[in-house]
Motif scaffolding. Structure first.
Motif, PDB file in Angstrom:
ATOM      1  N   LYS A  95       0.840  -1.184   0.000  1.00  0.00           N
ATOM      2  CA  LYS A  95       0.000   0.000   0.000  1.00  0.00           C
ATOM      3  C   LYS A  95       0.887   1.249   0.000  1.00  0.00           C
ATOM      4  N   MET A 124      -2.830  -6.110   4.582  1.00  0.00           N
ATOM      5  CA  MET A 124      -2.685  -7.409   5.262  1.00  0.00           C
ATOM      6  C   MET A 124      -3.603  -7.604   6.445  1.00  0.00           C
ATOM      7  N   ARG A 125      -4.239  -6.528   6.939  1.00  0.00           N
ATOM      8  CA  ARG A 125      -5.067  -6.723   8.138  1.00  0.00           C
ATOM      9  C   ARG A 125      -6.248  -7.652   7.877  1.00  0.00           C
ATOM     10  N   HIS A 153      -4.824   3.644  16.235  1.00  0.00           N
ATOM     11  CA  HIS A 153      -3.651   3.182  15.476  1.00  0.00           C
ATOM     12  C   HIS A 153      -2.474   3.958  16.067  1.00  0.00           C
ATOM     13  N   ASN A 155       1.680   4.241  16.798  1.00  0.00           N
ATOM     14  CA  ASN A 155       3.055   3.822  16.541  1.00  0.00           C
ATOM     15  C   ASN A 155       3.928   4.415  17.651  1.00  0.00           C
ATOM     16  N   TYR A 162       8.072  11.590   8.066  1.00  0.00           N
ATOM     17  CA  TYR A 162       6.640  11.288   8.246  1.00  0.00           C
ATOM     18  C   TYR A 162       5.920  12.604   8.569  1.00  0.00           C
ATOM     19  N   ASN A 170      -0.606   7.019   4.896  1.00  0.00           N
ATOM     20  CA  ASN A 170       0.326   5.932   5.154  1.00  0.00           C
ATOM     21  C   ASN A 170      -0.149   4.999   6.269  1.00  0.00           C
ATOM     22  N   SER A 171      -0.887   5.540   7.224  1.00  0.00           N
ATOM     23  CA  SER A 171      -1.256   4.724   8.395  1.00  0.00           C
ATOM     24  C   SER A 171      -2.751   4.388   8.439  1.00  0.00           C
ATOM     25  N   HIS A 174      -4.847   1.748   6.381  1.00  0.00           N
ATOM     26  CA  HIS A 174      -5.097   0.348   6.768  1.00  0.00           C
ATOM     27  C   HIS A 174      -6.496   0.195   7.372  1.00  0.00           C
ATOM     28  N   TYR A 233       3.564  -0.428  19.656  1.00  0.00           N
ATOM     29  CA  TYR A 233       2.689  -0.383  18.479  1.00  0.00           C
ATOM     30  C   TYR A 233       1.362  -0.993  18.914  1.00  0.00           C
ATOM     31  N   TRP A 270       4.857  -2.887  13.492  1.00  0.00           N
ATOM     32  CA  TRP A 270       3.905  -3.595  12.633  1.00  0.00           C
ATOM     33  C   TRP A 270       4.398  -4.975  12.230  1.00  0.00           C
ATOM     34  N   TYR A 278       0.850 -11.190   7.717  1.00  0.00           N
ATOM     35  CA  TYR A 278       1.711 -11.109   6.520  1.00  0.00           C
ATOM     36  C   TYR A 278       2.011 -12.515   5.987  1.00  0.00           C
TER      37      TYR A 278
HETATM   38  C1  ISE Z   1       3.485   1.748   7.958  1.00  0.00           C
HETATM   39  O1  ISE Z   1       3.831   2.239   6.668  1.00  0.00           O
HETATM   40  C2  ISE Z   1       2.524   0.627   7.803  1.00  0.00           C
HETATM   41  O2  ISE Z   1       1.989   0.329   6.775  1.00  0.00           O
HETATM   42  C3  ISE Z   1       2.116   0.023   9.092  1.00  0.00           C
HETATM   43  O3  ISE Z   1       1.303  -1.106   8.914  1.00  0.00           O
HETATM   44  C4  ISE Z   1       1.352   1.105   9.814  1.00  0.00           C
HETATM   45  O4  ISE Z   1       0.837   0.630  11.027  1.00  0.00           O
HETATM   46  C5  ISE Z   1       2.262   2.292  10.090  1.00  0.00           C
HETATM   47  O5  ISE Z   1       1.540   3.283  10.784  1.00  0.00           O
HETATM   48  C6  ISE Z   1       2.786   2.840   8.749  1.00  0.00           C
HETATM   49  O6  ISE Z   1       3.675   3.904   8.991  1.00  0.00           O
END
Ligand code: ISE
Ligand code: NAI
Length: 340
Positions: A95, A124-125, A153, A155, A162, A170-171, A174, A233, A270, A278
């Protein structure tokens, strides 16, 4: 027979997927790798007995490569995916499918022209046991109608590259994918709230953010995205229904009691939190490519995720509630919400 795979991008997740495909996935072999970071790519190629190839395009065209995995930086995804379609090769793309909605649309259009799905996106979730159990329960309708979802979510930290938009693109992307799959509904509106900013965020990042999505039937979803939470995480998803509630638990396998306290491990990142997801994602992708029929998150799902995250970005920038409008789902992708 082994599926011969070429991997483009040997950074963090690229290396992880190469190890997975080499040592865990059954019936697959990485035969070629490419990255603009030549040294690292050459080193991993040598380690696993694969060929190093100068450019991603060249790798895609190699006759010995049956299928391609794209794990390079986001802006490079679209070009590599289009090249794979042009060469009629299956492609697994991390992604996002493309950084712009228009890029995702170009990919969808090329697949429609070909009349066949070749693209799978790395959401992948959908392969995580926790989300799968929630889906099974919701599908059984034992809890009645879904009313609201509360998600988080988190991190532990991010680097200076970022930025504010990445929190969604990016986050949260998902959650955008997995919750649509869970609920089998598209989104109709997005809002973003920017609460008090943590002092840990660098100047180009507003952290945390709260994304609010509304679905076709009126379900409200709030998602906290907080990428400097420090402690680990952490992914939360609580689904509140008419007759009960279902939520994700943390995948810890033991806890320690000591000095009057109870300690349970929190995932560090992750890779650790979603390792089994995964692994399953790749085994099923390899199996489906060999069976010549993909059933994972497809290019249309990538396109819908892009439209939704673009609406969230607009909502954040304007402070307004933004409507989300999708084109009609093309025949090639019909039923995509019930598959995978
Ligand atoms: C990272 O790029 C991902 O795809 C992780 O799954 C996600 O949890 C993270 O926040 C992203 O930065
Ligand atoms: P990274 O920065 O560690 O690795 C990216 C690699 O791409 C680098 O080695 C870089 O040299 C290479 N690269 C850049 N331009 C290239 C080009 N034109 N051709 C070939 N290689 C090129 O980044 P990371 O974390 O590995 O992320 C890679 C992709 O995977 C991103 O798109 C990211 O969104 C996605 N990702 C998905 C995750 C998931 O949970 N599904 C988790 C982490 C990342």
């Amino acid at each position: 027979m082994e599926l011969k795979i070429g991997v483009i991008g040997t950074g963090a997740i690229g290396m992880d997927h190469i190890q997975r495909l080499t040592y865990k996935t059954k019936g697959a072999k990485v035969v070629a790798v490419s990255d603009i970071n030549v040294e690292r790519a050459q080193q991993i190629a040598q380690e696993i007995g694969a060929k190093f190839v100068e450019s991603g395009e060249e790798l895609i065209r190699l006759p010995e490569v049956d299928a391609v995995v794209v794990t390079s930086w986001d802006p490079t995804h679209e070009g590599y995916v289009l090249e794979a379609i042009k060469n009629k090769k299956y492609v697994f793309c991390e992604k996002p499918l493309a950084v712009e909605v228009e890029g995702c649309k170009r990919i969808v259009d090329e697949e429609i022209k070909l009349g066949k799905k070749l693209v799978q996106v790395g959401y992948m979730r959908r392969y995580d046991q926790g989300y799968e159990e929630i889906k099974e329960l919701l599908d059984s309708r034992k809890l009645g109608e879904v009313l609201m979802l509360h998600c988080a979510h988190r991190n532990p930290g991010v680097d200076e590259s970022y930025t504010t938009p990445m929190a969604v693109e990016n986050s949260v992307v998902h959650e955008i994918d997995v919750l649509r799959w869970l609920l089998k509904e598209n989104y109709v509106a997005a809002q973003v709230i920017l609460p008090k900013r943590t002092t840990s965020a660098h100047k180009e990042l507003h952290d945390p953010q709260i994304v609010i999505l509304e679905t076709e039937s009126g379900i409200h979803i709030d998602i906290e995205i907080f990428v400097n939470c420090h402690y680990g995480y952490d992914i939360k998803c609580e689904v509140m229904c008419e007759n009960g509630m279902v939520s994700l638990t943390d995948p810890a396998f033991s806890s320690v009691r000591m000095e009057g306290k109870d300690f349970t491990k929190v995932s560090s990142d992750w890779k650790d939190r979603f390792v089994k997801a995964y692994d399953r994602e790749f085994q099923l992708w390899v199996d489906s490519v060999k069976a010549d029929e993909l059933n994972g998150p497809n290019a249309w799902d990538g396109y819908v995720a892009a439209i939704t995250s673009t609406a969230c970005s607009k909502a954040r920038d304007t402070g307004e509630r933004v409507q989300i409008q999708l084109d009609e789902c093309p025949d090639l992708y019909k039923n995509s919400l019930v598959l995978a």
